[in-house]
Design a protein around this motif. Structure first.
Motif, PDB file in Angstrom:
ATOM      1  N   GLN A 327       0.664  -1.205  -0.045  1.00  0.00           N
ATOM      2  CA  GLN A 327      -0.067  -0.086   0.061  1.00  0.00           C
ATOM      3  C   GLN A 327       0.817   1.060  -0.020  1.00  0.00           C
ATOM      4  O   GLN A 327       0.480   2.162  -0.581  1.00  0.00           O
ATOM      5  CB  GLN A 327      -0.830   0.038   1.210  1.00  0.00           C
ATOM      6  CG  GLN A 327      -2.113  -0.836   1.086  1.00  0.00           C
ATOM      7  CD  GLN A 327      -3.046  -1.185   2.294  1.00  0.00           C
ATOM      8  OE1 GLN A 327      -2.707  -0.716   3.306  1.00  0.00           O
ATOM      9  NE2 GLN A 327      -3.970  -1.918   2.100  1.00  0.00           N
ATOM     10  N   GLY A 389      -3.536   5.621   0.609  1.00  0.00           N
ATOM     11  CA  GLY A 389      -2.737   5.109   1.683  1.00  0.00           C
ATOM     12  C   GLY A 389      -2.798   6.195   3.072  1.00  0.00           C
ATOM     13  O   GLY A 389      -3.903   6.116   3.190  1.00  0.00           O
ATOM     14  N   ILE A 419      -8.908   6.445   6.516  1.00  0.00           N
ATOM     15  CA  ILE A 419      -7.585   5.764   6.916  1.00  0.00           C
ATOM     16  C   ILE A 419      -7.922   4.780   7.877  1.00  0.00           C
ATOM     17  O   ILE A 419      -7.297   3.681   8.075  1.00  0.00           O
ATOM     18  CB  ILE A 419      -6.429   6.762   6.933  1.00  0.00           C
ATOM     19  CG1 ILE A 419      -6.190   7.579   5.761  1.00  0.00           C
ATOM     20  CG2 ILE A 419      -5.311   6.080   7.566  1.00  0.00           C
ATOM     21  CD1 ILE A 419      -5.253   8.599   5.854  1.00  0.00           C
ATOM     22  N   ASN A 424      -8.941   1.529   2.215  1.00  0.00           N
ATOM     23  CA  ASN A 424      -7.822   1.706   1.596  1.00  0.00           C
ATOM     24  C   ASN A 424      -8.031   1.860   0.143  1.00  0.00           C
ATOM     25  O   ASN A 424      -8.397   0.743  -0.494  1.00  0.00           O
ATOM     26  CB  ASN A 424      -6.645   0.816   1.933  1.00  0.00           C
ATOM     27  CG  ASN A 424      -5.359   1.591   1.841  1.00  0.00           C
ATOM     28  OD1 ASN A 424      -5.119   2.385   0.934  1.00  0.00           O
ATOM     29  ND2 ASN A 424      -4.692   1.381   2.738  1.00  0.00           N
TER      30      ASN A 424
END
Ligand SMILES: [Zn+2]
Length: 605
Positions: A327, A389, A419, A424
């Protein structure tokens, strides 16, 4: 690493509250100011100085023009700035900066004066070579740009949209700027910011042809470069009309003043005026020094060299660790790609403020993520946020219009919530082939829109985060901002059209953090101390050469009428001009910045 204490950001955000007081007609708000213009704030100069460094080893160095002998007559001054204009055109011929135009059509409101009734947005790369042209970032814009921009006004406003519309006025006259085509008349001396200028009126000679510059030039009095143009083009062909424009340049590299901002405005709301059509528009140019700015190397491989493998040497990555590295790889790819395409500011001054606000939310909610949350500024005007991310991205336009730190915290909390909830997006960008696209197709190739369920969940979580934070006492301000946005939303669909993230509104109704929109007092234009939202351009200034963003430093200006508030509106540019390196440490200062006025300068008597 984030600090573990709740930090008071009030000091950092001094300019946030000061800017809230900015008024319409004052010359001081400086919506987009020169990068070195922050005099009186010496402490920040250490960061400001490198910000205005020109090209690094990777980009083509800009040859500095040779110093000419000091002119002794006004005739010689004219010859010098004509020569320097040609030098500038030559120097920029290989550049392809980003050009953004945001336009608001106006209608007359009895209480508020001219207010936006609808808006239009354009973003593209401008080829400054022989045939100035722009390549647009927005889908299907090329063919219909003229049509879309003009709406009902095509007939009246035809010619100036061929070929480059609002970016036209970067030069007075690209091909024939000389004494054969123009008369120059010296007017007076005048300071623009820190820079003393000679002012000239320019009129095209008889039979010079159509579309010649007519207006005024400001020429700085050390090297004799044009720093500002104000006027229009004349004569207009039949059934057509040229806009009036005010075009500003900044001394971002030694020896050159680079076209940076253009303000346009038309309209007459006086009694008996025939034509009630009116608009105002801001054009911003940036990204002159993009590393991959040349057309031939737009398809450049992105190297992922900022990801370090943090697993101990004798251990294999666990599946979860592998997922996280994956990620981060996607995140770094996207950030690097957006910076390379001129859409994202390099890490800087503004990020420190954004990160402090995010940190405040994290600390008070006991959020401890495996990797720190980073923030970055999208350089464009439309109001949007997204995250990829652990990086939260917020647009310059959105930072500009937010009235206070609590409102900033609210929009950041929504992305922090994504987050925290593990929503994601974008891990597909860990595959490098997905980074191989030309800059002008960025919006078609990247996207970070969540499904409605995730949007709802993020809003819910964001409000929870805010209620645990110090911002809980200021949520009335957030509610007020959302009300102001709602009041203007139907007229500002272009400003509310997002290009990478989820929109803040849907069909003219504000949906982001809707649960907070009933909070706080009613919106009241007559209350002068109620600042629900700010005009565009009041907070963040961008260095058009290197794309670095920093907070604007404006002095408080009292609001004296409801018309001074101008929420979400376009205003004229009035950057505080200064010479390159004027505020930098001596080592970084180029030779051109020697600030001793030449005693033999003409017109000084
Ligand atoms: Zn979202």
């Amino acid at each position: 690493m984030r600090t573990t204490n709740w930090m008071v950001t009030a000091a950092l955000l001094v300019s946030l509250s000061a800017a809230a007081q900015q008024a319409a007609n004052s010359p001081s708000p400086a919506p987009a100011s020169a990068p070195d213009a922050s005099r009186g704030s010496q402490s920040s100069q250490q960061t400001a100085a490198p910000a205005s460094q020109p090209a690094d080893a990777q980009s083509a160095p800009v040859a500095q023009p040779l110093p000419a002998p000091a002119p002794t007559t006004m005739e010689e001054v004219v010859n010098l700035f004509i020569q320097h204009e040609h030098d500038l055109i030559k120097m920029l011929a290989k550049r392809t900066p980003i050009v953004e135009t945001y336009l608001q059509n106006l209608t007359l409101d009895p209480q508020l004066g001219p207010v936006p009734s609808e808006d239009h947005y354009f973003l593209g790369r401008m080829d400054m070579g022989e045939t100035i042209d722009r390549k647009d970032y927005l889908k299907e814009q090329d063919k219909s740009m003229e049509q879309r921009l003009m709406g009902g006004f095509q007939k009246l406003y035809k010619v100036q949209y061929q070929p480059l519309g609002f970016s036209w006025m970067i030069y007075a006259d690209r091909t024939d700027f000389d004494r054969n085509h123009y008369d120059f008349r010296y007017v007076r001396r005048e300071f623009l910011g820190d820079v003393r200028c000679l002012v000239f009126d320019v009129t095209p000679k008889k039979d010079a042809g159509r579309g010649r510059f007519l207006g005024r030039l400001w020429v700085e009095d050390q090297s004799y470069n044009i720093v500002r143009l104000n006027g229009t083009y004349n004569p207009a062909p039949r059934n057509s009309y040229f806009f009036h424009m005010d075009s500003w340049r900044l001394n971002l590299i030694p020896g050159y003043w680079v076209p940076s901002f253009i303000y346009s405005e038309e309209g007459d709301f006086s009694a008996g005026a025939k034509n009630k059509m009116a608009f105002k528009a801001q054009t911003r140019i940036w990204g002159y020094d993009l590393k991959r700015g040349n057309k031939d190397d737009e398809l450049t491989q992105i190297r992922v060299d900022s990801v370090t493998d943090e697993t101990p040497a004798n251990q294999d990555a666990s599946p979860l660790q592998a997922e996280r590295v994956w990620q981060q790889q996607a995140e770094d790819n996207v950030v690097e790609r957006l910076v390379g395409g001129g859409l994202l500011a390099p890490e800087g001054d503004v990020d420190r403020i954004l990160q402090t606000v995010v940190n405040n939310l994290e600390v008070t909610n006991n959020i401890d993520l495996p990797r720190p949350v980073r923030t970055r500024v999208l350089l464009t005007s439309p109001l949007e946020t997204f995250s990829v991310g652990n990086t939260i991205v917020i647009s310059r336009g959105l930072v500009d219009v937010l009235p206070d730190e609590a409102s900033l915290a609210a929009v950041l909390a929504h992305e922090l919530a994504h987050i925290v909830l593990g929503h994601n997006l974008g891990s597909k960008y860990a595959f490098n082939d997905r980074m191989l696209f030309s800059d002008d197709t960025t919006y078609q190739n990247l996207g970070f829109r969540h499904i409605p369920e995730e949007e709802e969940a993020a809003d819910k979580k964001a409000i929870e985060l805010l209620k645990n934070s110090p911002y809980v006492q200021k949520l009335d301000n957030v509610g007020l901002f959302l009300k102001a946005l709602q009041a203007r939303a139907p007229a500002l669909s272009a400003l509310l059209t997002t290009h990478l993230g989820n929109p803040l509104s849907s069909n003219g109704t504000v949906t982001r953090l809707a649960a907070l929109s009933t909070q706080g007092p009613a919106l009241d234009n007559a209350k002068l101390d109620q600042i629900a939202a700010l005009p565009l351009g009041g907070r963040v200034k961008v260095n058009p050469w290197d794309d670095k963003a920093e907070m604007v430093k404006t002095a408080a200006v009292a609001i004296t009428s409801a018309r001074d508030k101008m929420p979400f509106e376009v205003t004229p540019f009035f950057p505080r001009l200064s010479r390159y390196g004027a505020n930098a440490a001596p080592a970084a200062a180029p030779t051109t910045a020697a600030a001793t006025p030449n005693p033999s300068t003409p017109g000084s008597n």
